[in-house]
Design a protein around this motif. Structure first.
Motif, mmCIF file in Angstrom:
data_model
loop_
_atom_site.group_PDB
_atom_site.id
_atom_site.type_symbol
_atom_site.label_atom_id
_atom_site.label_comp_id
_atom_site.label_asym_id
_atom_site.label_seq_id
_atom_site.Cartn_x
_atom_site.Cartn_y
_atom_site.Cartn_z
ATOM 1 N N ALA A 45 0.831 -1.204 0.000
ATOM 2 C CA ALA A 45 0.000 0.000 0.000
ATOM 3 C C ALA A 45 0.863 1.251 0.000
ATOM 4 O O ALA A 45 0.569 2.224 -0.710
ATOM 5 C CB ALA A 45 -0.927 0.001 1.211
ATOM 6 N N ILE A 46 1.917 1.241 0.777
ATOM 7 C CA ILE A 46 2.812 2.396 0.812
ATOM 8 C C ILE A 46 3.476 2.608 -0.542
ATOM 9 O O ILE A 46 3.532 3.726 -1.054
ATOM 10 C CB ILE A 46 3.851 2.234 1.934
ATOM 11 N N VAL A 47 3.969 1.528 -1.129
ATOM 12 C CA VAL A 47 4.615 1.624 -2.438
ATOM 13 C C VAL A 47 3.614 2.079 -3.493
ATOM 14 O O VAL A 47 3.907 2.970 -4.308
ATOM 15 C CB VAL A 47 5.257 0.280 -2.833
ATOM 16 N N ALA A 48 2.416 1.502 -3.479
ATOM 17 C CA ALA A 48 1.388 1.896 -4.451
ATOM 18 C C ALA A 48 1.000 3.351 -4.269
ATOM 19 O O ALA A 48 0.807 4.077 -5.256
ATOM 20 C CB ALA A 48 0.162 1.000 -4.309
ATOM 21 N N PHE A 49 0.913 3.813 -3.026
ATOM 22 C CA PHE A 49 0.571 5.204 -2.759
ATOM 23 C C PHE A 49 1.624 6.140 -3.345
ATOM 24 O O PHE A 49 1.292 7.134 -3.998
ATOM 25 C CB PHE A 49 0.433 5.433 -1.256
ATOM 26 N N VAL A 50 2.880 5.818 -3.135
ATOM 27 C CA VAL A 50 3.955 6.663 -3.664
ATOM 28 C C VAL A 50 3.908 6.691 -5.191
ATOM 29 O O VAL A 50 4.031 7.755 -5.819
ATOM 30 C CB VAL A 50 5.326 6.168 -3.149
ATOM 31 N N VAL A 51 3.717 5.527 -5.803
ATOM 32 C CA VAL A 51 3.670 5.455 -7.269
ATOM 33 C C VAL A 51 2.461 6.214 -7.814
ATOM 34 O O VAL A 51 2.576 6.984 -8.778
ATOM 35 C CB VAL A 51 3.665 3.987 -7.741
ATOM 36 N N VAL A 52 1.293 6.024 -7.204
ATOM 37 C CA VAL A 52 0.084 6.704 -7.672
ATOM 38 C C VAL A 52 0.209 8.215 -7.509
ATOM 39 O O VAL A 52 -0.154 8.978 -8.407
ATOM 40 C CB VAL A 52 -1.170 6.168 -6.944
ATOM 41 N N MET A 53 0.746 8.661 -6.385
ATOM 42 C CA MET A 53 0.898 10.099 -6.181
ATOM 43 C C MET A 53 1.918 10.692 -7.151
ATOM 44 O O MET A 53 1.733 11.794 -7.659
ATOM 45 C CB MET A 53 1.295 10.389 -4.729
ATOM 46 N N ALA A 54 2.988 9.957 -7.431
ATOM 47 C CA ALA A 54 3.968 10.432 -8.410
ATOM 48 C C ALA A 54 3.353 10.505 -9.805
ATOM 49 O O ALA A 54 3.547 11.491 -10.537
ATOM 50 C CB ALA A 54 5.190 9.526 -8.420
ATOM 51 N N ALA A 55 2.595 9.483 -10.166
ATOM 52 C CA ALA A 55 1.931 9.487 -11.475
ATOM 53 C C ALA A 55 0.894 10.601 -11.570
ATOM 54 O O ALA A 55 0.797 11.282 -12.598
ATOM 55 C CB ALA A 55 1.278 8.130 -11.733
ATOM 56 N N ALA A 56 0.134 10.803 -10.502
ATOM 57 C CA ALA A 56 -0.856 11.880 -10.502
ATOM 58 C C ALA A 56 -0.177 13.238 -10.594
ATOM 59 O O ALA A 56 -0.632 14.125 -11.320
ATOM 60 C CB ALA A 56 -1.716 11.806 -9.245
ATOM 61 N N GLY A 57 0.915 13.404 -9.870
ATOM 62 C CA GLY A 57 1.660 14.661 -9.936
ATOM 63 C C GLY A 57 2.215 14.911 -11.320
ATOM 64 O O GLY A 57 2.145 16.037 -11.836
ATOM 65 N N TYR A 58 2.745 13.873 -11.944
ATOM 66 C CA TYR A 58 3.263 14.014 -13.306
ATOM 67 C C TYR A 58 2.132 14.356 -14.282
ATOM 68 O O TYR A 58 2.260 15.245 -15.111
ATOM 69 C CB TYR A 58 3.974 12.740 -13.746
#
Length: 65
Positions: A45-58
């Motif tokens: 969940a932590i890894v997915a959160f970081v990836v999703v937030m990075a993708a959303a930010g991009y």
């Protein structure tokens, strides 16, 4: 509120809600405490959160015109 601001807020809220749901589900794998599979779910969940937030930010940074 502008439409772009609402979209940004919506994407962020969805990502945070997904993170919370995964953490809660991982923590409730066993009533005796956090099991090994529950721990893996929390880490995922932590890894997915970081990836999703990075993708959303991009995504949101490329939408700016």
């Amino acid at each position: 509120m502008e439409r772009e601001t609402a979209v940004e807020a919506g994407i962020t809220l969805c990502a945070v809600a997904l993170f919370v749901v995964i953490v809660v589900a991982g923590g409730e794998v066993s009533s005796a405490g956090l099991t090994e599979s529950g721990a893996y779910a929390v880490i995922a969940a932590i890894v997915a959160f970081v990836v999703v937030m990075a993708a959303a930010g991009y995504y949101l940074s490329t939408k700016q015109e």
